[in-house]
Design a protein around this motif. Structure first.
Motif, PDB file in Angstrom:
ATOM      1  N   UNK A  54       0.836  -1.206   0.000  1.00 51.63           N
ATOM      2  CA  UNK A  54       0.000   0.000   0.000  1.00 51.63           C
ATOM      3  C   UNK A  54       0.874   1.261   0.000  1.00 51.63           C
ATOM      4  N   UNK A  55       0.237   2.361  -0.380  1.00 48.21           N
ATOM      5  CA  UNK A  55       0.945   3.645  -0.457  1.00 48.21           C
ATOM      6  C   UNK A  55       0.795   4.374   0.886  1.00 48.21           C
ATOM      7  N   UNK A  56       1.868   4.418   1.663  1.00 47.64           N
ATOM      8  CA  UNK A  56       1.800   5.125   2.950  1.00 47.64           C
ATOM      9  C   UNK A  56       2.566   6.457   2.873  1.00 47.64           C
ATOM     10  N   UNK A  57       2.787   6.895   1.643  1.00 38.27           N
ATOM     11  CA  UNK A  57       3.432   8.195   1.461  1.00 38.27           C
ATOM     12  C   UNK A  57       4.948   8.123   1.377  1.00 38.27           C
ATOM     13  N   UNK A  88       9.829  -4.525   6.492  1.00 36.09           N
ATOM     14  CA  UNK A  88      10.461  -3.203   6.534  1.00 36.09           C
ATOM     15  C   UNK A  88      10.287  -2.624   7.937  1.00 36.09           C
ATOM     16  N   UNK A  89      10.764  -1.422   8.142  1.00 33.75           N
ATOM     17  CA  UNK A  89      10.640  -0.823   9.476  1.00 33.75           C
ATOM     18  C   UNK A  89      10.482   0.685   9.402  1.00 33.75           C
ATOM     19  N   UNK A  90       9.549   1.116   8.549  1.00 33.49           N
ATOM     20  CA  UNK A  90       9.324   2.571   8.422  1.00 33.49           C
ATOM     21  C   UNK A  90       8.627   3.091   9.677  1.00 33.49           C
ATOM     22  N   UNK A 115       3.107   0.003  10.712  1.00 34.85           N
ATOM     23  CA  UNK A 115       1.897  -0.830  10.813  1.00 34.85           C
ATOM     24  C   UNK A 115       0.658   0.059  10.937  1.00 34.85           C
ATOM     25  N   UNK A 116       0.750   1.071  11.788  1.00 32.03           N
ATOM     26  CA  UNK A 116      -0.404   1.965  11.976  1.00 32.03           C
ATOM     27  C   UNK A 116      -0.745   2.670  10.659  1.00 32.03           C
TER      28      UNK A 116
END
Ligand code: URA
Length: 233
Positions: free
Chosen positions: A152-155, A179-181, A185-186
């Motif tokens: 998904x696109x989370x920006x 990953x670990x952006x 998850x939120x």
């Protein structure tokens, strides 16, 4: 290794306090008082006692911590309690948490002084799996599942990498990401029209949170856990 460094690594106090104690004759090496902090010792062979207590040296230490909500994943913080504040007697001054969980996130955190292992576990190119239990504001449906599994696109610059989703209950899933952006998850759940109300990390690579470990407690990794984690190196 220098005697004062050895004692510092054994987490017996600050370097300056230790130096004073050595000069005061509170340290023996092979049954002889040694008063020079800079004296070199063989940490594997020499028998060092500090105030009458035997000091055993381990270059690397590994702990599993069950992080509770309300504390921060940092080594120090001006306002909040940190995960290292939970370490009493065992606190060495070279410990750090491997990666971060948000202040309100609970669950598995590896605490170590092994920078190489930490790097391997956190390196984006290694794609180490992180599995989270997520409680959600709204019922979770197949459409949301498909989107998360596709990415998904989370920006960020690119879509999130495909995730693995297990539906546990209407409002409860596990989500595995590689990953670990920041707040990943939120943000992923928000993007598919839901909100996380509770988040707990239950696994990182081969390391699974011990279900017997109470919130706020920690324990050493077993030899097997260390060995399996080391496969990431
Ligand atoms: N994703 C989040 O949103 N928060 C965490 O603490 C960890 C992963």
């Amino acid at each position: 290794m220098r005697l004062d460094k050895f004692l510092c690594d054994c987490n017996l106090g600050t370097r300056s306090q230790i130096k004073k104690d050595i000069k005061a004759g509170l340290v023996t090496v092979n049954a002889h008082a040694v008063r020079r902090p800079e004296q070199h010792i063989d940490e594997k062979a020499d028998k060092v006692y500090y105030k009458g207590q035997f000091c055993s040296y381990e270059p690397y230490v590994y702990y599993m911590l069950h992080k509770p909500a309300g504390i921060v994943s940092a080594t120090e913080d001006q306002h909040d309690q940190t995960v290292l504040d939970l370490f009493g007697e065992d606190r060495r001054n070279d410990l750090f948490p491997v990666g971060r969980l948000d202040k309100d996130t609970e669950g598995l955190l590896l605490i170590t002084n092994d920078g190489v292992l930490a790097h391997e576990l956190l390196s984006p190119s290694k794609h180490v799996e992180k599995e989270y239990e997520c409680h959600l504001e709204k019922p979770f449906d197949e459409k949301q599942k498909v989107l998360l599994e596709q990415g998904v696109d989370i920006g960020e610059k690119s879509l999130t990498k495909p995730a693995v989703v297990r539906i546990l209950e209407d409002n409860k899933i596990t989500l595995t990401i590689t990953e670990g952006k920041f707040h990943q998850v939120k943000r992923m759940l928000h993007t598919v029209g839901n909100e996380v109300t509770y988040l707990k990390r239950i696994r990182m690579g081969t390391l699974t949170l011990d279900s017997e470990l109470p919130r706020g407690s920690y324990r050493r990794l077993t030899e097997e856990e260390k060995e399996r984690l080391g496969e990431n190196k």
